[in-house]
Design a protein around this motif. Sequence first.
Motif, PDB file in Angstrom:
ATOM      1  N   GLN A  97       0.852  -1.190   0.000  1.00 49.90           N
ATOM      2  CA  GLN A  97       0.000   0.000   0.000  1.00 49.90           C
ATOM      3  C   GLN A  97       0.879   1.228   0.000  1.00 49.90           C
ATOM      4  O   GLN A  97       1.815   1.343   0.798  1.00 49.90           O
ATOM      5  CB  GLN A  97      -0.909   0.006   1.239  1.00 49.90           C
ATOM      6  N   ASN A  98       0.592   2.169  -0.905  1.00 48.16           N
ATOM      7  CA  ASN A  98       1.308   3.435  -0.942  1.00 48.16           C
ATOM      8  C   ASN A  98       0.378   4.513  -1.485  1.00 48.16           C
ATOM      9  O   ASN A  98       0.214   4.655  -2.695  1.00 48.16           O
ATOM     10  CB  ASN A  98       2.570   3.337  -1.813  1.00 48.16           C
ATOM     11  N   THR A  99      -0.247   5.246  -0.580  1.00 42.87           N
ATOM     12  CA  THR A  99      -1.137   6.317  -0.996  1.00 42.87           C
ATOM     13  C   THR A  99      -0.515   7.685  -0.741  1.00 42.87           C
ATOM     14  O   THR A  99      -1.215   8.702  -0.771  1.00 42.87           O
ATOM     15  CB  THR A  99      -2.481   6.215  -0.238  1.00 42.87           C
ATOM     16  N   ARG A 155       1.064   5.124   8.984  1.00 40.55           N
ATOM     17  CA  ARG A 155      -0.178   5.746   8.532  1.00 40.55           C
ATOM     18  C   ARG A 155      -0.323   7.098   9.214  1.00 40.55           C
ATOM     19  O   ARG A 155      -0.043   7.243  10.410  1.00 40.55           O
ATOM     20  CB  ARG A 155      -1.378   4.855   8.857  1.00 40.55           C
ATOM     21  N   CYS A 156      -0.728   8.096   8.467  1.00 35.45           N
ATOM     22  CA  CYS A 156      -0.910   9.437   9.006  1.00 35.45           C
ATOM     23  C   CYS A 156      -2.372   9.630   9.397  1.00 35.45           C
ATOM     24  O   CYS A 156      -3.286   9.304   8.620  1.00 35.45           O
ATOM     25  CB  CYS A 156      -0.495  10.481   7.972  1.00 35.45           C
ATOM     26  N   VAL A 182       7.769  10.078   7.774  1.00 35.26           N
ATOM     27  CA  VAL A 182       8.276   8.703   7.815  1.00 35.26           C
ATOM     28  C   VAL A 182       9.792   8.759   7.891  1.00 35.26           C
ATOM     29  O   VAL A 182      10.450   9.286   6.982  1.00 35.26           O
ATOM     30  CB  VAL A 182       7.834   7.907   6.574  1.00 35.26           C
ATOM     31  N   PHE A 183      10.347   8.218   8.968  1.00 30.35           N
ATOM     32  CA  PHE A 183      11.796   8.220   9.165  1.00 30.35           C
ATOM     33  C   PHE A 183      12.366   6.822   8.924  1.00 30.35           C
ATOM     34  O   PHE A 183      11.644   5.819   8.931  1.00 30.35           O
ATOM     35  CB  PHE A 183      12.145   8.658  10.591  1.00 30.35           C
ATOM     36  N   GLN A 221      -3.289   8.984   4.371  1.00 34.00           N
ATOM     37  CA  GLN A 221      -2.253   8.366   3.544  1.00 34.00           C
ATOM     38  C   GLN A 221      -1.536   7.282   4.342  1.00 34.00           C
ATOM     39  O   GLN A 221      -1.330   7.417   5.547  1.00 34.00           O
ATOM     40  CB  GLN A 221      -1.264   9.409   3.041  1.00 34.00           C
ATOM     41  N   GLU A 222      -1.094   6.238   3.626  1.00 31.31           N
ATOM     42  CA  GLU A 222      -0.513   5.069   4.287  1.00 31.31           C
ATOM     43  C   GLU A 222       0.578   4.468   3.415  1.00 31.31           C
ATOM     44  O   GLU A 222       0.477   4.472   2.179  1.00 31.31           O
ATOM     45  CB  GLU A 222      -1.611   4.028   4.556  1.00 31.31           C
ATOM     46  N   ILE A 223       1.605   3.951   4.057  1.00 31.70           N
ATOM     47  CA  ILE A 223       2.674   3.201   3.371  1.00 31.70           C
ATOM     48  C   ILE A 223       2.836   1.877   4.104  1.00 31.70           C
ATOM     49  O   ILE A 223       3.075   1.850   5.317  1.00 31.70           O
ATOM     50  CB  ILE A 223       4.010   3.967   3.361  1.00 31.70           C
TER      51      ILE A 223
END
Length: 374
Positions: A97-99, A155-156, A182-183, A221-223
């Motif tokens: 997932q990458n939004t 996820r934000c 994201v670090f 948004q999510e990664i």
Amino acid sequence: MPVPSAEELTERKRIQINAETVGNAASTDFPGHWPGENHEWDLEYFKENFKVQFHTSSPLDLSFSLIGIDTSVANAFRRILLAEIPTLAIEDVYIYQNTSIIQDEVLAHRLGLIPLRGNHAALDWMKWYKKPTTDTEGSGSPSDYNTVTLMLHVRCEWQDGGLDRAAAGETDPDKLYTGHTVFASDMMWSPIGQQEALFGPDGGVEAQNPGIVIAKMRPGQEIKLMMHAFKGIGQDHAKFSPVATASYRLLPTIDISKPIVGPDAKKFARCFPKGVIALETVTEKDAGQNSELEGKQGELKAVVADPMRDTVSRECLRHPEFKDKVKLGRVRDHFIFRIESTGQYDSDHLFLESVKLLKVKCARIKRGLAQMTQ
């Protein structure tokens, strides 16, 4: 056979830096060999003349000098440091997932360039990963001895009441959102098989610099992805190189043939980086040793303090008053190395690894020659 004088030996090692050209830079057919002289290899002679001098040393930065070796050997160390010491880097990224606004391929590229650190002994234990091909289908399957797995799931979201504060004009993302940046520290190691025992005692596999920013997101948004890190060398890709840079330069030389005193001394010092030229007061002893200093007691004269800091800009050669008073050069067998590690190895450890690899290469050549002469 004739024996060259000390002055002749010094001149042979000196590369002349002129205003527009470079002199005495050409080598002999065999480096360090001169016609009519005995230059038979002597290990004891090499040990006596070879020196290593350390200047600065820290885990990520090392500076030292190798004195008394040929350029080919010094350059071999540099090339091995850049391209042949194996390290761990992310090669495959599986994105679930990458939004975020960062494209998948750009995100994967950024992840691959993040330096990783882990137990050196475990890295030596790992094997090389071979990607499967049509001829060797299945032979390149990931396992605990050739693949390190890392996970990233962030996820934000809005903070409690964040939407209300936004309406009131709040713009600070730290007060509005959670997980908006994201670090590299968000990458989590997922050990498999024996990796827990091998990597675990030293904290596992993690980013060398946890503060590297991978992406920035906004609410919703999510990664979510999985990464496979493999063992590789810089010759395959720069991300496997263990150094940020590995370079060397020749030791600069500055010879003041005639005294430079008074205002000229201050001007001469400004032609060089700070610390290269010092200003000293002319004493009675100086005047007695050099007739050109008679009557100039108490004035300032220019002396060479630290030629290693010089960048050989040739600025002093642009001024006619210094034309016949100074000679610039470099010592052809004095190499000042600078090694900046990316963190997986300490900088001094890296140089020792390059020495080991060069020894392996020499042993391989010796075996090949022995087979040819059988």
